[in-house]
Design a protein around this motif. Structure first.
Motif, PDB file in Angstrom:
ATOM      1  N   GLN A  41      48.250  61.560  69.541  1.00 32.43           N
ATOM      2  CA  GLN A  41      49.048  60.339  69.414  1.00 32.43           C
ATOM      3  C   GLN A  41      49.774  60.239  68.080  1.00 32.43           C
ATOM      4  OE1 GLN A  41      45.600  57.880  71.030  1.00 32.43           O
ATOM      5  NE2 GLN A  41      47.347  56.687  71.777  1.00 32.43           N
ATOM      6  N   ALA A  42      49.452  61.124  67.146  1.00 30.19           N
ATOM      7  CA  ALA A  42      50.214  61.217  65.900  1.00 30.19           C
ATOM      8  C   ALA A  42      51.287  62.297  65.996  1.00 30.19           C
ATOM      9  CB  ALA A  42      49.283  61.502  64.726  1.00 30.19           C
ATOM     10  N   TYR A  43      51.470  62.869  67.186  1.00 31.98           N
ATOM     11  CA  TYR A  43      52.462  63.912  67.470  1.00 31.98           C
ATOM     12  C   TYR A  43      52.139  65.215  66.756  1.00 31.98           C
ATOM     13  CZ  TYR A  43      54.795  59.748  69.146  1.00 31.98           C
ATOM     14  OH  TYR A  43      55.080  58.561  69.791  1.00 31.98           O
ATOM     15  N   ARG A  44      50.860  65.380  66.421  1.00 33.68           N
ATOM     16  CA  ARG A  44      50.416  66.638  65.831  1.00 33.68           C
ATOM     17  C   ARG A  44      49.981  67.583  66.935  1.00 33.68           C
ATOM     18  NH1 ARG A  44      46.650  63.240  61.782  1.00 33.68           N
ATOM     19  NH2 ARG A  44      45.811  62.800  63.845  1.00 33.68           N
ATOM     20  N   GLU A  45      50.446  68.812  66.859  1.00 31.85           N
ATOM     21  CA  GLU A  45      50.048  69.808  67.853  1.00 31.85           C
ATOM     22  C   GLU A  45      48.563  70.117  67.700  1.00 31.85           C
ATOM     23  OE1 GLU A  45      50.943  74.478  68.489  1.00 31.85           O
ATOM     24  OE2 GLU A  45      52.726  73.191  68.340  1.00 31.85           O
ATOM     25  N   GLY A  94      39.183  63.066  76.773  1.00 28.37           N
ATOM     26  CA  GLY A  94      39.043  61.614  76.794  1.00 28.37           C
ATOM     27  C   GLY A  94      40.079  60.852  75.995  1.00 28.37           C
ATOM     28  N   LYS A  95      41.071  61.541  75.445  1.00 22.59           N
ATOM     29  CA  LYS A  95      42.068  60.869  74.607  1.00 22.59           C
ATOM     30  C   LYS A  95      43.471  61.123  75.147  1.00 22.59           C
ATOM     31  CE  LYS A  95      39.334  61.071  70.345  1.00 22.59           C
ATOM     32  NZ  LYS A  95      39.301  61.534  68.937  1.00 22.59           N
ATOM     33  N   PRO A  96      44.376  60.142  74.977  1.00 21.41           N
ATOM     34  CA  PRO A  96      45.759  60.346  75.427  1.00 21.41           C
ATOM     35  C   PRO A  96      46.439  61.451  74.626  1.00 21.41           C
ATOM     36  CG  PRO A  96      45.301  58.015  75.020  1.00 21.41           C
ATOM     37  CD  PRO A  96      44.159  58.780  74.441  1.00 21.41           C
ATOM     38  N   VAL A  97      47.204  62.267  75.326  1.00 21.47           N
ATOM     39  CA  VAL A  97      47.973  63.335  74.683  1.00 21.47           C
ATOM     40  C   VAL A  97      49.329  63.440  75.365  1.00 21.47           C
ATOM     41  CG1 VAL A  97      45.976  64.713  73.950  1.00 21.47           C
ATOM     42  CG2 VAL A  97      46.976  65.090  76.229  1.00 21.47           C
ATOM     43  N   LEU A  98      50.243  64.081  74.673  1.00 21.36           N
ATOM     44  CA  LEU A  98      51.507  64.505  75.265  1.00 21.36           C
ATOM     45  C   LEU A  98      51.432  65.997  75.552  1.00 21.36           C
ATOM     46  CD1 LEU A  98      54.190  62.776  73.011  1.00 21.36           C
ATOM     47  CD2 LEU A  98      53.410  62.047  75.271  1.00 21.36           C
ATOM     48  N   THR A  99      52.006  66.412  76.673  1.00 22.82           N
ATOM     49  CA  THR A  99      52.089  67.835  76.972  1.00 22.82           C
ATOM     50  C   THR A  99      53.510  68.175  77.383  1.00 22.82           C
ATOM     51  OG1 THR A  99      51.532  67.649  79.336  1.00 22.82           O
ATOM     52  CG2 THR A  99      49.701  67.822  77.791  1.00 22.82           C
TER      53      THR A  99
END
Length: 502
Positions: A148-152, A119-124
């Motif tokens: 969104q804090a760029y933490r893996e 349910g949350k935005p992420v980068l992959t």
């Protein structure tokens, strides 16, 4: 897909960063009575004084300025040529928003995109090595998920001993990941004129629960798609025992009805697959198409097959690969009449320079009905109105590649502090401030004083101007700090207090 590594250069510039002076010192060593060697050339100015480690970040050049574009940033993965490699987000002027360098010179990052997980935005993105046996563009690696804090927050790995291929990964509403594995298996290729003890690259879809790593679904191309459907030639001569990459899967996704849709570059076909049974529901394109494909829709060596919001279908038609079938690549949209079993051409999206991309590429619908195209091996991207006209175009350096390119909205708030670079000049201090990945910064404020805890000597502000903003502080105070401010003037983050070295 094939990517090679050439001449990675990482520069460190001469700037005051985090309280210290960067840059090198030149030495002239005498040799007896020989003349001293010439003094070394001055180091080039760093691209970003606050981040000298990004000196060789590839530039993104905008060739058609944005006009009428949708909101959002541009997602790239520079992965060849000189300069830094890694996931890169830029704005529509080509200025960096966020960059993360790959962990070592042997690693590439591929397919950076915004998705939703839990349910949350992420980068992959995918990290690993590309080449495969015989340089066939096969990936061995894993997918990274960052918040969104760029933490893996997770790594997605293939189940079993296989490694995940780079071509695609889709997070589903079940919080699972769909992706490909290229599995080399022993195979009798003698009916095709190959060796009886040959090797076949089987295209394997895995669906893996992200939290547990448990495999919940698997599909194998060899069980459903015959080798006689391939347009790829068998390996010959000394290469005869290399894996035969007959299928070359390069996208996986979900149709509106929840079934799987995939693209196979080497069969010139796209498939709908029953998500429960694994049966092929239909093929479009290729030698055994279930649809009569109209001439304007006909495609070859394609990538990135997706269903659009109105029910039509789109893909990136390379038109070139092992052979060249079309003078230029394109994004193509068409409809499928599942009763009459025929396709109907709707539209095509073409680069103004009629680019031909023999490998890689992407084609995605945008929120307003326009489309965004990544031109793959030719490192360009374009954004188009629904009628096909170009409203934004740009590119990475020509020696680079970005497997795909996307346009998406993204909000990032880094967990680290803003970065600061200082330079004493003309009786004042030039302050360079940046915050890698921060998307809500509207202004920068520099404050100064005699001690890190007593920065009440004054303040100046400037609107944010790209990745790095420059401010000028009068005189030479003892310490300077920078605040990142949002539109309302709220402090989003503050750098360390940096001593001014005169």
């Amino acid at each position: 897909m094939s990517i090679s590594r050439r001449n990675l250069l990482v520069g460190v510039g001469g700037a005051l960063v985090a309280g210290g002076a960067g840059g090198g010192v030149g030495y002239a060593l005498g040799r007896g009575h020989e003349p001293d060697p010439p003094a070394p050339a001055a180091a080039p100015e760093p691209k970003y004084r606050s981040r000298p480690d990004l000196r060789t970040l590839p530039d993104v050049t905008i060739t058609v300025p944005a006009a009428g574009t949708v909101a959002g940033a541009i997602f790239l993965t520079p992965a060849s040529g000189t300069g830094l490699w890694g996931p890169l987000i830029v704005d529509e002027t080509g200025q960096p928003v966020w960059f993360r360098k790959v962990p070592d010179p042997a690693t590439v990052a591929i397919d950076l995109k915004a998705q939703v997980y839990r349910g949350k935005p992420v980068l992959t993105w995918w990290e690993g090595t590309i080449g495969g046996t015989g340089g066939q563009g096969v990936g061995q690696g894993e997918f990274v998920i960052a918040d969104q804090a760029y933490r893996e927050i997770a790594r997605v790995r293939a189940a079993g001993t296989e490694q995940a291929d780079q071509h695609d990964m889709v997070i589903t509403s079940r919080n699972t990941a769909l992706f490909w594995v290229y599995d080399p298996i022993p195979y009798d290729l003698s009916p095709l004129g190959g060796p009886a003890d040959g090797v076949l690259h089987d295209g394997v879809i895995q669906e893996v629960d992200i939290a547990t790593g448990k495999k919940v679904f698997e599909w194998r191309a060899k069980d459903h798609v015959g080798l006689d459907e391939s347009y790829a030639p068998l390996p010959q001569g000394d290469a005869a025992h290399l894996p035969y990459d007959y299928f070359h899967a390069n996208s996986v996704g979900l149709a509106a009805d929840g079934n799987l849709i995939v693209s196979a570059r080497h069969t010139w076909a796209c498939y709908k697959i029953d998500r429960e049974s694994g049966a092929v529901v239909w093929r479009v394109g290729g030698k055994k198409s279930d649809f009569e494909v109209d001439e304007r829709t006909s495609f070859s060596w394609q990538h990135d097959f997706r269903q659009r919001r109105d029910g039509s279908w789109g893909l990136f038609d390379n038109g070139a690969g092992i052979t060249k079938e079309r003078e230029y690549s394109r994004g193509v949209v068409f409809t499928l009449d599942e009763t009459a079993r025929r396709t109907t051409f709707v539209a095509e999206y073409v680069h103004p320079d009629r680019l031909s991309a023999p490998t890689q590429g992407s084609f995605r619908e945008l929120a307003d009905g326009g489309s965004f195209v990544g031109w793959g091996q030719v490192p360009h991207f374009t954004e188009h109105h629904a009628d096909g006209t170009v409203r934004l175009a740009g590119h990475l350096p020509p020696d680079n590649q970005s497997y795909r390119a996307y346009r998406s909205e993204w909000t990032g708030t880094p967990a680290d502090q803003p970065a600061l670079g200082l330079r004493v000049e003309d009786g004042g201090v030039v302050v360079s401030a940046s915050w890698n990945g921060a998307t809500r910064v509207a202004r920068w404020r520099a404050r100064w004083g005699t001690q890190p805890g007593a920065l009440n000597g004054g303040a100046v502000e400037e609107p944010r101007s790209g990745f790095e903003t420059t401010l000028r502080v009068p005189g030479t105070p003892e310490y300077i700090v920078a605040d990142a401010l949002d539109e309302a003037g709220t402090v989003l983050g503050t750098s360390s207090a940096i001593p001014v070295r005169v």
